[in-house]
Design a protein around this motif. Sequence first.
Motif, mmCIF file in Angstrom:
data_model
loop_
_atom_site.group_PDB
_atom_site.id
_atom_site.type_symbol
_atom_site.label_atom_id
_atom_site.label_comp_id
_atom_site.label_asym_id
_atom_site.label_seq_id
_atom_site.Cartn_x
_atom_site.Cartn_y
_atom_site.Cartn_z
ATOM 1 N N MET A 146 0.854 -1.180 0.000
ATOM 2 C CA MET A 146 0.000 0.000 0.000
ATOM 3 C C MET A 146 0.896 1.238 0.000
ATOM 4 N N LYS A 147 0.752 1.984 -1.045
ATOM 5 C CA LYS A 147 1.583 3.177 -1.197
ATOM 6 C C LYS A 147 0.772 4.252 -1.901
ATOM 7 N N LYS A 148 1.065 5.486 -1.613
ATOM 8 C CA LYS A 148 0.367 6.561 -2.310
ATOM 9 C C LYS A 148 0.507 6.376 -3.820
ATOM 10 N N SER A 149 -0.618 6.386 -4.520
ATOM 11 C CA SER A 149 -0.609 6.144 -5.954
ATOM 12 C C SER A 149 0.301 7.135 -6.664
ATOM 13 N N ASN A 150 1.062 6.604 -7.608
ATOM 14 C CA ASN A 150 1.943 7.457 -8.394
ATOM 15 C C ASN A 150 1.372 7.590 -9.797
ATOM 16 N N HIS A 151 0.668 8.658 -10.032
ATOM 17 C CA HIS A 151 0.086 8.895 -11.346
ATOM 18 C C HIS A 151 0.790 10.056 -12.047
ATOM 19 N N GLY A 152 1.995 10.349 -11.600
ATOM 20 C CA GLY A 152 2.769 11.400 -12.246
ATOM 21 C C GLY A 152 2.621 12.760 -11.613
ATOM 22 N N GLU A 153 2.007 12.834 -10.408
ATOM 23 C CA GLU A 153 1.829 14.123 -9.757
ATOM 24 C C GLU A 153 3.195 14.730 -9.407
ATOM 25 N N GLY A 154 3.356 15.995 -9.670
ATOM 26 C CA GLY A 154 4.585 16.688 -9.298
ATOM 27 C C GLY A 154 5.738 16.470 -10.250
ATOM 28 N N VAL A 155 5.545 15.639 -11.265
ATOM 29 C CA VAL A 155 6.651 15.334 -12.164
ATOM 30 C C VAL A 155 7.042 16.545 -13.006
ATOM 31 N N TRP A 156 6.041 17.295 -13.511
ATOM 32 C CA TRP A 156 6.363 18.456 -14.339
ATOM 33 C C TRP A 156 7.180 19.475 -13.553
ATOM 34 N N LYS A 157 6.839 19.634 -12.282
ATOM 35 C CA LYS A 157 7.593 20.573 -11.445
ATOM 36 C C LYS A 157 9.038 20.103 -11.291
ATOM 37 N N GLU A 158 9.200 18.791 -11.068
ATOM 38 C CA GLU A 158 10.545 18.244 -10.889
ATOM 39 C C GLU A 158 11.353 18.289 -12.179
ATOM 40 N N LEU A 159 10.679 18.203 -13.324
ATOM 41 C CA LEU A 159 11.369 18.240 -14.612
ATOM 42 C C LEU A 159 11.696 19.656 -15.056
ATOM 43 N N LEU A 160 10.745 20.580 -14.886
ATOM 44 C CA LEU A 160 10.866 21.894 -15.510
ATOM 45 C C LEU A 160 11.091 23.055 -14.546
ATOM 46 N N VAL A 161 10.541 22.967 -13.330
ATOM 47 C CA VAL A 161 10.623 24.101 -12.413
ATOM 48 C C VAL A 161 11.841 24.016 -11.497
ATOM 49 N N ARG A 162 12.000 22.862 -10.834
ATOM 50 C CA ARG A 162 13.125 22.705 -9.907
ATOM 51 C C ARG A 162 13.876 21.409 -10.186
ATOM 52 N N PRO A 163 14.452 21.261 -11.374
ATOM 53 C CA PRO A 163 15.187 20.023 -11.668
ATOM 54 C C PRO A 163 16.538 19.992 -10.948
ATOM 55 N N THR A 164 16.984 18.800 -10.596
ATOM 56 C CA THR A 164 18.342 18.653 -10.065
ATOM 57 C C THR A 164 19.313 18.847 -11.224
ATOM 58 N N PRO A 165 20.605 19.096 -10.952
ATOM 59 C CA PRO A 165 21.571 19.258 -12.051
ATOM 60 C C PRO A 165 21.587 18.079 -13.022
ATOM 61 N N SER A 166 21.479 16.854 -12.490
ATOM 62 C CA SER A 166 21.512 15.681 -13.378
ATOM 63 C C SER A 166 20.250 15.610 -14.236
ATOM 64 N N VAL A 167 19.094 15.908 -13.655
ATOM 65 C CA VAL A 167 17.835 15.889 -14.422
ATOM 66 C C VAL A 167 17.848 17.002 -15.472
ATOM 67 N N ARG A 168 18.386 18.163 -15.119
ATOM 68 C CA ARG A 168 18.471 19.258 -16.087
ATOM 69 C C ARG A 168 19.319 18.840 -17.289
ATOM 70 N N TRP A 169 20.423 18.143 -17.024
ATOM 71 C CA TRP A 169 21.303 17.689 -18.104
ATOM 72 C C TRP A 169 20.590 16.644 -18.969
ATOM 73 N N MET A 170 19.848 15.741 -18.325
ATOM 74 C CA MET A 170 19.071 14.741 -19.075
ATOM 75 C C MET A 170 18.070 15.421 -19.995
ATOM 76 N N LEU A 171 17.402 16.452 -19.464
ATOM 77 C CA LEU A 171 16.386 17.162 -20.238
ATOM 78 C C LEU A 171 17.019 17.874 -21.432
ATOM 79 N N ILE A 172 18.167 18.505 -21.220
ATOM 80 C CA ILE A 172 18.889 19.166 -22.316
ATOM 81 C C ILE A 172 19.261 18.136 -23.383
ATOM 82 N N ALA A 173 19.764 16.982 -22.932
ATOM 83 C CA ALA A 173 20.168 15.927 -23.872
ATOM 84 C C ALA A 173 18.979 15.421 -24.673
ATOM 85 N N ALA A 174 17.846 15.156 -23.990
ATOM 86 C CA ALA A 174 16.658 14.617 -24.660
ATOM 87 C C ALA A 174 16.072 15.627 -25.643
#
Length: 497
Positions: A249-277
Amino acid sequence: MEHGDKEDQTTKFNKYAFACAMVASVVSIISGYDTGVMSGAMLFIKEDIGISDTQQEVLAGILNLCALVGSLTAGRTSDYIGRRYTIFLASILFMLGAVLMGYGPNYAILMIGRCVCGVGVGFALMIGPVYSAEISSASSRGFLTSLPELCIGFGILLGYVSNYFLRKLTLKLGWRLMLGIAAFPSLVVALVILTLPESPRWLVMHGHLGKAKKVLYQVSNTTQEAELRFKEIKVAAGFDENCNDEIVMKKSNHGEGVWKELLVRPTPSVRWMLIAAIGIHFFEHATGIEAVMLYGPRIFKKAGVTSKDKLLLATIGIGLIKVTFLTIATFLLDKVGRRRLLQISTVGMVCALTVLGFSLTMVDHSNEKLFWALSLSIVATYTYVAFFNIGLAPVTWVYSSEIFPLRLRAQGASIGVAVNRTMNAVVSMTFISIYNAITIGGTFFMFAGLSVLAWVFFYIFLPETKGRALEDMEMLFSKNSISKNVATEKVDPRQDA
């Protein structure tokens, strides 16, 4: 894990994982068919219902604008209903779109059908590589994740062949059958896709640990590999690695907060992944492939090919070259590596596009038919398609589907696909206007210059991912390790997923 087990993993090939990836990739054949068949169908649509050049550009490009909507929606959808049902949804959309286009009494209905297909394309392009990446071992991930792109190439070839063999039908029936015939295979794919297992990573993300473990035993090369993959996926999803309950039993993960983590406050590694993609998807179409795939008949006509039969035959050659070199690439991705194939591919593209620009310019400035320039144009076009499909075409989809961490993968990949479809739409909807403004030769010189920029971008921003675990990508893209990785191109010896 013992050394011997690692050797087993690198030498074995899991047939069940291959079958799953192959079935999931079949929907991409329909996506490719729609691109290929439209290049020839437009010759007959223009003659039948009298559409202008601008309407042709809109008809060609609207699919990609709608695919943009589909791809942005697909990430959240696949996190919510699962990877398998997202592929099912794409198949249904293809079926509905094909029926509308096959009916096509006028330009408006044709556009609606093209838009419905476009949304399906957006879903298919995002989900096929993601599903394949998530079920495959690291040792075969490049091969399995490139299957959707290979299927797109096969679909494009089928579209070209369909154009050629249906060209003799009556004007009103011919192009409608070309477009509508895709409805039947779409329905078959929709039914077959329901027999596939769900992605084990999606199952873990939603707390179905027992089901995920069962799938991993089926798609892994050894029991030890399945256990190791299961442990790493649990940790990546936020579970204790020793948790073995069937359903957690875990809080359902339907992608909530993902856009914020990708675009608003990405970590340095995620930012680099996004630039690459974003970068790799941008350059896949900014370098002009859609101009060749969609407007091949126009290019060959400019070069000096006159009859419709010869134009369609020359276009079939493009499809054959594409499928041949995509097939070769699928076997090279896990041996040569993503980065090296990209570098070889873009150098070849620069040379071929430069020669194509030169030969078409010579034709433009001559008052008589130049057989050598016509031959050189065809050879340069085929060479460009070959180099594009040996590297940039398959690597784009493999790379962007494997670099994001589990919690961000679906929606991160969907951003890449959105950029891809945007650039595809830009090229397909402006190609005629651009070559009218700067000549057709000048247009291909422009694509050659963009290919040079692509090579520089790939060299600086894209580290090698061959053989790396999906769960290791954040470390690979971390600020401290990426420059070292680009310089040395060392590969993680672990061969799990």
